[in-house]
Design a protein around this motif. Structure first.
Motif, mmCIF file in Angstrom:
data_model
loop_
_atom_site.group_PDB
_atom_site.id
_atom_site.type_symbol
_atom_site.label_atom_id
_atom_site.label_comp_id
_atom_site.label_asym_id
_atom_site.label_seq_id
_atom_site.Cartn_x
_atom_site.Cartn_y
_atom_site.Cartn_z
ATOM 1 N N SER A 1 45.381 42.755 42.551
ATOM 2 C CA SER A 1 45.537 41.948 41.213
ATOM 3 C C SER A 1 46.759 40.878 41.495
ATOM 4 O O SER A 1 47.481 41.145 42.531
ATOM 5 C CB SER A 1 45.621 42.681 39.915
ATOM 6 O OG SER A 1 46.794 43.331 39.937
ATOM 7 N N ILE A 2 46.953 39.982 40.589
ATOM 8 C CA ILE A 2 48.203 39.133 40.596
ATOM 9 C C ILE A 2 49.278 39.938 40.448
ATOM 10 O O ILE A 2 50.392 39.619 41.203
ATOM 11 C CB ILE A 2 47.943 38.239 39.469
ATOM 12 C CG1 ILE A 2 46.978 37.049 39.649
ATOM 13 C CG2 ILE A 2 49.160 37.301 39.615
ATOM 14 C CD1 ILE A 2 46.768 36.209 40.890
ATOM 15 N N ASP B 1 48.034 39.294 33.793
ATOM 16 C CA ASP B 1 46.588 39.185 33.881
ATOM 17 C C ASP B 1 46.069 38.250 32.994
ATOM 18 O O ASP B 1 44.633 38.001 33.207
ATOM 19 C CB ASP B 1 45.935 40.687 32.860
ATOM 20 C CG ASP B 1 46.635 40.756 31.343
ATOM 21 O OD1 ASP B 1 47.844 40.349 31.441
ATOM 22 O OD2 ASP B 1 45.990 41.110 30.553
ATOM 23 N N GLU B 2 46.728 37.454 32.599
ATOM 24 C CA GLU B 2 46.506 36.161 32.008
ATOM 25 C C GLU B 2 46.512 34.838 33.167
ATOM 26 O O GLU B 2 45.923 33.890 32.965
ATOM 27 C CB GLU B 2 47.178 35.517 30.938
ATOM 28 C CG GLU B 2 47.147 36.393 29.805
ATOM 29 C CD GLU B 2 48.030 35.889 28.762
ATOM 30 O OE1 GLU B 2 49.007 35.302 28.785
ATOM 31 O OE2 GLU B 2 47.771 36.378 27.450
ATOM 32 N N ASN C 1 44.763 34.737 36.051
ATOM 33 C CA ASN C 1 43.471 34.241 36.258
ATOM 34 C C ASN C 1 42.589 33.465 35.424
ATOM 35 O O ASN C 1 41.703 32.574 35.727
ATOM 36 C CB ASN C 1 42.273 35.549 36.303
ATOM 37 C CG ASN C 1 42.664 36.636 37.338
ATOM 38 O OD1 ASN C 1 43.322 36.516 38.356
ATOM 39 N ND2 ASN C 1 42.676 37.823 37.029
ATOM 40 N N ARG C 2 43.209 32.981 34.320
ATOM 41 C CA ARG C 2 42.644 32.084 33.465
ATOM 42 C C ARG C 2 43.031 30.751 33.845
ATOM 43 O O ARG C 2 42.382 29.684 33.152
ATOM 44 C CB ARG C 2 43.260 32.230 31.702
ATOM 45 C CG ARG C 2 43.155 33.507 31.458
ATOM 46 C CD ARG C 2 41.504 33.766 30.925
ATOM 47 N NE ARG C 2 41.516 34.980 30.017
ATOM 48 C CZ ARG C 2 40.602 35.308 28.976
ATOM 49 N NH1 ARG C 2 39.987 34.188 28.758
ATOM 50 N NH2 ARG C 2 40.481 36.166 28.306
ATOM 51 N N THR D 1 46.029 28.791 43.797
ATOM 52 C CA THR D 1 44.870 29.143 42.489
ATOM 53 C C THR D 1 45.048 30.721 42.682
ATOM 54 O O THR D 1 45.372 31.499 43.712
ATOM 55 C CB THR D 1 43.608 28.639 43.213
ATOM 56 O OG1 THR D 1 43.177 29.390 44.269
ATOM 57 C CG2 THR D 1 43.559 27.327 43.340
ATOM 58 N N PRO D 2 44.677 31.320 41.545
ATOM 59 C CA PRO D 2 44.755 32.751 41.468
ATOM 60 C C PRO D 2 43.909 33.409 42.590
ATOM 61 O O PRO D 2 44.229 34.369 42.802
ATOM 62 C CB PRO D 2 44.199 33.061 39.994
ATOM 63 C CG PRO D 2 44.286 31.845 39.340
ATOM 64 C CD PRO D 2 44.487 30.641 40.259
ATOM 65 N N GLU D 3 42.721 32.880 42.796
ATOM 66 C CA GLU D 3 41.686 33.490 43.712
ATOM 67 C C GLU D 3 42.334 33.519 45.320
ATOM 68 O O GLU D 3 42.342 34.464 45.926
ATOM 69 C CB GLU D 3 40.545 32.588 43.694
ATOM 70 C CG GLU D 3 39.755 32.764 42.528
ATOM 71 C CD GLU D 3 40.136 31.719 41.521
ATOM 72 O OE1 GLU D 3 40.664 30.756 41.733
ATOM 73 O OE2 GLU D 3 40.066 31.902 40.356
ATOM 74 N N VAL E 1 45.171 36.214 45.393
ATOM 75 C CA VAL E 1 44.671 37.594 45.667
ATOM 76 C C VAL E 1 44.094 37.680 46.954
ATOM 77 O O VAL E 1 44.110 38.719 47.575
ATOM 78 C CB VAL E 1 43.618 37.893 44.576
ATOM 79 C CG1 VAL E 1 42.814 39.219 44.735
ATOM 80 C CG2 VAL E 1 44.193 37.889 43.319
#
Lengths: 373, 302
Positions: B288-289, B191-192, B194-195, B212-214, B217
């Protein structure tokens, strides 16, 4: 340079913040000095003796009396038969059994020469050999006395001159064992404590992970090692000062030589011991490992140091092992400078050998410290 | 700022890293995401010059980690996974010590640590060992920043820290990024992810995906449903027996169902109703990731 000073300062803060440290460098050495100096005595006293007198003659009684007045022996028993004497030896209640055979006096008068028997319990080597030697001396003296007594004519005819041995104990006239032990124990204590403290030090940083943080900094190897050594060098010198003061106050150990020589030697010795301690610390992964490795060295160093048993009576190979032993040199220097008043020139050999050890141990220490795996 | 080229390392025959290739741009906040044992810490040790790679090479700020390690040590800040400051020194003593070691002073770089240090200040004379987990972590970050490093390596900084402190910590990292510091951070918490600006998903010494996290996903193509009923255990069993469902993973109080093909929530609902479940809830969710990671795990052989 400023970096080094800060490392040293940090190390000192840590040393003195450690609750066990202050008693370790003040109370512990004094207690050890007192206990060991009183207890570790090579003097042979109170040898338990049994005499089996099978003759019951006047001479036999005189011999027994002579032994009785010598203060080294405790006459524990007069067994009536040889067999009983053997039993006492078996069950360990006596150290030596002296058997005076029947016809002891008669044989003497018949000019056949009389014999006595000594049975020695050699489990306790020192009691046995030294006790037996004392006893032999008494018997020999007695022999000479009665020769003189009974057969003056024969002795005169033979004209045998007697050699009298008069001995005097130099440097320790009263054979005070505390004088003998205390300086050696001081040397031993300083060496061991400093070695142990250093050996535990770097490995502690490794266990706590702090070394990882240090390793990614621009600290240089020599700065790190020196930063560890200098504080412990100072701790060692404090320890020696405490020891010498206690030795003077408690045992009134004579300070015949120069204290400068002692402190100078202590510095060189500590430099060697610190190198060894750091080397052990570098090659160990845990404090436990470091502790056990140090113990291995410490025990060998102590037993082969000449502190409790003279180096001269060790087998030749063991005598060679005492050469790279920092404790052996320290004990020797302490004893000769304090008791004998040796000068720097007299202990130059010890300085030289220790200097070689300084180089060897410290090369090991620096090369075994790796910042990169 | 950081470039690696085919880095491998094994411990006694067990590979810890197998061909790592990645690069981090200047001023980027890059996250290494992966479970324990994925090789994150080993990679950190190589990049911070504590470990030599068996093969391959790495550069930090243009310096080779093996040849130019001295130069690297001057310009990086490293916060190991384990608290590695002197526990018997106070907060202030630790900071002063590390500042001096780097040939600087606390005052010189105070602007960089000010925000964090203000929170530590009430405890400045307390021994580091007696600080709470969150405070320890802040102190460690301060010590890693005290010499104004160009690159910051943070190995699992949020492990064992409470949720509030974790959140604060990520906000601090954003601010440091604003100072132009390149940050490489690792975490086992998905959950970290996305930071971070970009992340690399690691597993068994390999980077499985990097983006990139985006993007990560949105590039997730499979359909995803969240399901819950009153019989959690039976639900897992039943859904695993359903042929249209590819994968069932527990996600908190929900189960996440994955399938390459489109799944109809109504069909799943009916399927479960037929098997005696009550209080059924089925809803489509965005990935989610963690979904991405688990999916990649499944796809990787071994």
């Amino acid at each position: 340079m400023q970096r080094l000073l800060f490392i040293i300062q940090k190390e000192f803060i840590q040393i003195f913040r450690n609750k066990g440290m202050l008693p370790l460098i003040t109370v512990v050495p004094i207690v050890q000095l007192i206990v060991l100096s009183f207890a570790a005595s090579n003097e042979v006293k109170d040898v338990n003796l049994a005499i089996v007198d099978l003759d019951h003659s006047q001479y036999a009684r005189e011999l027994v009396h002579k032994i009785e007045v010598a203060d080294r022996f405790i006459l524990v028993d007069f067994p009536p038969a040889t067999r009983h004497g053997d039993e006492r030896l078996q069950d360990g209640t006596v150290d030596i059994v002296l058997t005076i055979p029947p016809d002891f006096e008669q044989d003497f008068f018949k000019n056949k020469g009389a014999a006595v028997q000594l049975l020695v319990n050699a489990i306790n080597g020192q009691q046995a050999t030294v006790g037996a030697a004392y006893l032999s001396t008494i018997v020999r003296d007695f022999n000479q006395e009665i020769q003189q007594d009974v057969l003056p004519v024969r002795r005169l005819a033979a004209g045998a001159p007697r050699i009298e041995i008069a001995s005097s104990n130099w440097f320790n006239e009263e054979l005070n064992y505390q004088y003998f032990m205390a300086p050696g124990i001081m040397g031993e204590l300083v060496t061991i404590l400093v070695m142990l403290l250093t050996a535990m030090n770097i490995v502690r940083e490794r266990e706590l992970g702090t070394i990882e943080q240090i390793n990614v900094t621009p600290i240089k190897k020599w700065q790190f090692i020196l930063g560890k050594m200098i504080p412990f060098l100072i701790v060692g010198l404090i320890l020696l000062t405490v020891g010498l003061t206690a030795g003077k106050l408690i045992f009134d150990v004579p300070f015949r030589g120069s204290l400068w020589v002692i402190f100078a030697y202590c510095l060189v010795n500590l430099a060697a011991v610190l190198g060894l301690g750091l080397f052990i610390s570098n090659i160990s992964d845990t404090q436990q490992q470091a502790l056990l490795t140090t113990f291995f060295f410490v025990i060998i160093f102590i037993l082969l140091s000449g502190l409790f048993t003279p180096i001269e009576s060790m087998p030749t190979w063991a005598q060679y092992l005492t050469v790279p032993n920092p404790i052996a040199h320290f004990v020797h220097v302490m004893r000769s400078v304090l008791l004998k008043g040796s000068t720097f020139g007299d202990v130059l050999y010890n300085f030289k050998v220790t200097a070689v050890l300084v180089v060897v141990f410290n090369v090991l220490a620096v090369s075994s410290y790796r910042k990169v795996v | 700022m950081i470039v690696t080229n085919d880095i491998s390392k094994s411990y006694a025959g067990t590979p810890a890293l197998a061909g790592i290739n990645f690069s981090v741009q200047k001023g980027e906040l890059f996250g290494l995401i992966g479970p324990d044992g994925a090789g994150k810490s080993t990679l950190f040790k190589i990049l911070t010059t504590l470990l030599r790679p068996a093969t391959g090479m790495a550069r930090v700020a243009g310096f080779d980690t093996v040849k130019d390690y001295r130069s690297i040590r001057k310009i990086i800040g490293y916060m190991p996974g384990r608290f590695s400051l002197y526990q018997d020194l106070s907060v202030l003593e630790n900071l002063t010590f590390f500042a001096t070691v780097f040939g600087t002073t606390m005052a010189a770089n105070y602007h960089l640590i000010e925000e964090i240090y203000l929170q530590l200040e009430p405890f400045k004379n307390r021994r580091a060992g007696q600080l709470s987990g969150g405070m320890k972590q802040k102190l460690a970050l301060c010590c890693a920043l005290i010499h104004e490093p160009q690159v910051l390596f943070l190995d699992e900084p949020t492990t064992g820290v409470d949720a509030v402190s974790r959140n604060e910590f990520w906000i601090m990292l954003k601010r440091l990024k604003a100072h132009g510091i390149t940050i490489l951070v690792s975490t086992p918490y998905m959950d970290e992810a996305n930071r971070c600006d970009r992340i690399a998903l690691m597993q068994e010494g390999r980077i499985m995906q990097m983006d990139t996290p985006e993007n990560m996903v949105t590039s997730y193509r499979k359909s995803l449903l969240a399901v819950r009923t009153n019989h959690f255990y039976a639900l897992i069993q039943d859904l695993r027996n359903n042929p249209t469902v590819e994968r069932v993973e527990p996600f908190g109080e929900y189960l996440h169902l994955t399938s390459q093909a489109e799944m109809d929530p109504q069909l799943i609902h009916d399927y479960l109703l037929a098997r005696g479940h009550t209080a059924i809830e089925v809803k489509p969710v965005t990935a989610s990731i963690e979904d991405v990671f688990l999916d990649l795990l499944e796809a990787t052989p071994g």
